[in-house]
Design a protein around this motif. Structure first.
Motif, short mmCIF file in Angstrom:
data_model
loop_
_atom_site.label_atom_id
_atom_site.label_comp_id
_atom_site.label_asym_id
_atom_site.label_seq_id
_atom_site.Cartn_x
_atom_site.Cartn_y
_atom_site.Cartn_z
N TRP A 68 -7.50 -4.69 0.24
CA TRP A 68 -6.51 -4.11 -0.85
C TRP A 68 -5.14 -4.29 -0.31
CZ3 TRP A 68 -7.75 -4.98 -5.45
CH2 TRP A 68 -9.18 -4.65 -5.98
N TYR A 69 -4.98 -3.91 0.77
CA TYR A 69 -3.53 -4.05 1.10
C TYR A 69 -3.12 -5.27 1.43
CZ TYR A 69 0.16 -3.91 4.91
OH TYR A 69 1.41 -3.95 5.81
N LEU A 70 -3.87 -6.13 1.89
CA LEU A 70 -3.26 -7.53 1.84
C LEU A 70 -3.33 -8.14 0.65
CD1 LEU A 70 -5.88 -8.87 4.85
CD2 LEU A 70 -3.57 -8.29 5.12
N ALA A 71 -4.06 -7.88 -0.37
CA ALA A 71 -4.03 -8.21 -1.73
C ALA A 71 -2.51 -7.86 -2.29
CB ALA A 71 -5.23 -7.76 -2.56
N GLY A 72 -2.20 -6.56 -2.02
CA GLY A 72 -1.09 -6.30 -2.61
C GLY A 72 0.23 -6.77 -1.97
N ARG A 73 0.02 -7.18 -0.67
CA ARG A 73 1.15 -7.80 0.10
C ARG A 73 1.23 -9.13 -0.13
NH1 ARG A 73 3.31 -5.85 4.96
NH2 ARG A 73 4.43 -7.47 6.15
N PHE A 118 -6.91 7.02 -7.08
CA PHE A 118 -5.74 6.86 -6.27
C PHE A 118 -6.27 6.25 -5.13
CE2 PHE A 118 -2.02 8.36 -3.44
CZ PHE A 118 -1.15 7.67 -4.15
N SER A 119 -7.32 6.43 -4.68
CA SER A 119 -7.79 5.67 -3.22
C SER A 119 -7.91 4.17 -3.59
CB SER A 119 -9.21 6.17 -2.87
OG SER A 119 -10.22 5.92 -4.03
N THR A 120 -7.94 3.71 -4.60
CA THR A 120 -8.27 2.27 -4.85
C THR A 120 -6.72 1.73 -5.10
OG1 THR A 120 -10.44 2.51 -5.69
CG2 THR A 120 -9.35 0.53 -6.26
N VAL A 121 -5.97 2.60 -5.60
CA VAL A 121 -4.63 1.92 -6.07
C VAL A 121 -3.56 2.02 -5.03
CG1 VAL A 121 -5.03 1.82 -8.64
CG2 VAL A 121 -3.87 3.79 -7.31
N ALA A 122 -3.88 3.02 -4.06
CA ALA A 122 -2.86 3.29 -2.82
C ALA A 122 -2.74 2.09 -2.08
CB ALA A 122 -2.96 4.59 -2.37
N PRO A 123 -4.09 1.41 -1.31
CA PRO A 123 -3.74 0.46 -0.43
C PRO A 123 -2.74 -0.84 -0.88
CG PRO A 123 -5.85 1.21 -0.30
CD PRO A 123 -5.12 1.89 -1.73
N PRO A 124 -3.26 -1.22 -2.29
CA PRO A 124 -2.20 -2.41 -2.68
C PRO A 124 -0.69 -2.01 -2.93
CG PRO A 124 -3.78 -1.70 -4.30
CD PRO A 124 -4.21 -1.06 -3.21
N ILE A 125 -0.44 -0.71 -3.34
CA ILE A 125 0.90 -0.46 -3.27
C ILE A 125 1.57 -0.43 -2.11
CG2 ILE A 125 2.36 1.68 -3.26
CD1 ILE A 125 2.31 0.29 -6.12
N ALA A 126 0.97 0.10 -0.89
CA ALA A 126 1.13 0.00 0.40
C ALA A 126 1.55 -1.51 0.91
CB ALA A 126 0.45 0.44 1.23
N GLY A 127 0.84 -2.33 0.47
CA GLY A 127 0.83 -3.58 0.81
C GLY A 127 2.09 -4.21 0.08
N ALA A 128 2.27 -4.19 -1.46
CA ALA A 128 3.35 -4.47 -2.10
C ALA A 128 4.78 -3.89 -1.57
CB ALA A 128 3.40 -4.21 -3.74
N LEU A 129 4.73 -2.76 -1.09
CA LEU A 129 5.90 -2.14 -0.66
C LEU A 129 6.47 -2.53 1.02
CD1 LEU A 129 5.71 1.47 -2.07
CD2 LEU A 129 7.41 -0.43 -2.75
N ARG A 130 5.35 -3.44 1.40
CA ARG A 130 5.56 -3.93 2.89
C ARG A 130 5.60 -2.92 3.92
NH1 ARG A 130 4.73 -9.29 2.40
NH2 ARG A 130 5.43 -10.04 0.44
N MET A 131 4.43 -1.87 3.80
CA MET A 131 4.41 -0.81 4.95
C MET A 131 3.76 -1.48 6.14
SD MET A 131 2.01 2.60 4.55
CE MET A 131 2.98 3.55 3.58
N SER A 132 4.31 -0.93 7.10
CA SER A 132 3.84 -1.60 8.47
C SER A 132 2.42 -1.37 8.52
CB SER A 132 4.22 -0.56 9.42
OG SER A 132 3.50 -0.82 10.68
#
Length: 247
Positions: A68-73, A118-132
């Motif tokens: 999900w992080y990669l998808a958000g990124r 929130f557990s599903t939507v938090a990772p893509p947000i982290a990716g979209a915000l370019r978190m380390s």
């Protein structure tokens, strides 16, 4: 297959059952993973088995979160918009989720597993915000370990009660199924009523875009607020005449 057979199967293949259940739930499928963790924890015989179950749960959770992080990124807020389409108010879902994540930072990933949805939507947000990515994986792993460890631990501490409950359900399968169906029906009805209520409220008269543009050009221009999150604003640009604000 009765509940006793399910329990025996879980005892034989507990690691894989936990891994698959957690993975499916974390990618967004409606899988009741907490009962699985509780049951698996109640069947633990030693510390080594508990460690294997915990490792399986953490690996599955972090892997799903990473996807999900990669998808958000890669796709930005569009991923979150897609996930929020099932919510009562998709627009506020995106904004509120992003605002919560920005406010809490890495800590939001630690507590995300304990907040339904929130557990599903938090990772893509982290990716979209370019978190380390390293920081993300550490926080996601810590949160997953805390969440899964708590469920497994409670299952082990209440192993006698869990087995008694299983034995009771095994004797009263039809009654238990009726209760589950009734609870699900009530929950679904409540959600549908909330969505219907929101649609009625959103159906109230609103100013049209043309009327807004005309009003903004007058001497007594109305206050026009852009309540979208910073990620959406950054990716799509601001709205002419609007003041960016946060809820």
């Amino acid at each position: 297959m009765d509940l006793t057979q399910i329990t025996d199967s879980l005892q034989r293949d507990a690691v894989w059952v936990v891994f698959v259940n957690v993975l499916m739930q974390q990618v967004g499928l409606p899988v009741p993973v907490v009962p699985t963790l509780l049951l698996a924890g109640s069947l633990v015989l030693d510390a080594e088995q508990m460690a294997r179950l915990l490792a399986a749960a953490v690996l599955a959770s972090v892997f799903a979160d990473w996807l999900w992080y990669l998808a958000g990124r890669a796709f930005g807020y569009r991923v979150l918009s897609g996930l929020c389409k099932l919510s009562i108010n998709p627009g506020s879902c995106v904004t509120q989720t992003e605002a919560r994540f920005v406010r809490w930072g890495l800590a939001s990933l630690v507590v995300a597993k304990f907040i339904p949805g929130f557990s599903t939507v938090a990772p893509p947000i982290a990716g979209a915000l370019r978190m380390s990515q390293v920081g993300f994986l550490i926080a996601a792993g810590f949160g997953a370990a805390l969440w899964a460890g708590l469920a497994l631990g409670v299952g082990w501490l209440m192993r006698h009660e869990v087995q008694v409950a299983i034995a009771y359900l095994d004797r009263h399968v039809s009654t238990a199924a009726t209760i589950v169906v009734a609870v699900l029906a009530i929950w679904l009805g409540w959600k549908l009523w909330q969505k219907y209520r929101f649609r009625r409220l959103s159906g109230l008269p609103h100013i049209t875009p043309a009327e807004l543009v005309e009003a903004l050009q007058t001497t007594n221009a109305p206050l026009f607020l852009d309540l979208r999150g910073p990620t959406i604003v950054a990716q799509t640009g601001g709205v002419a005449g609007a003041t960016v604000a946060e809820l």
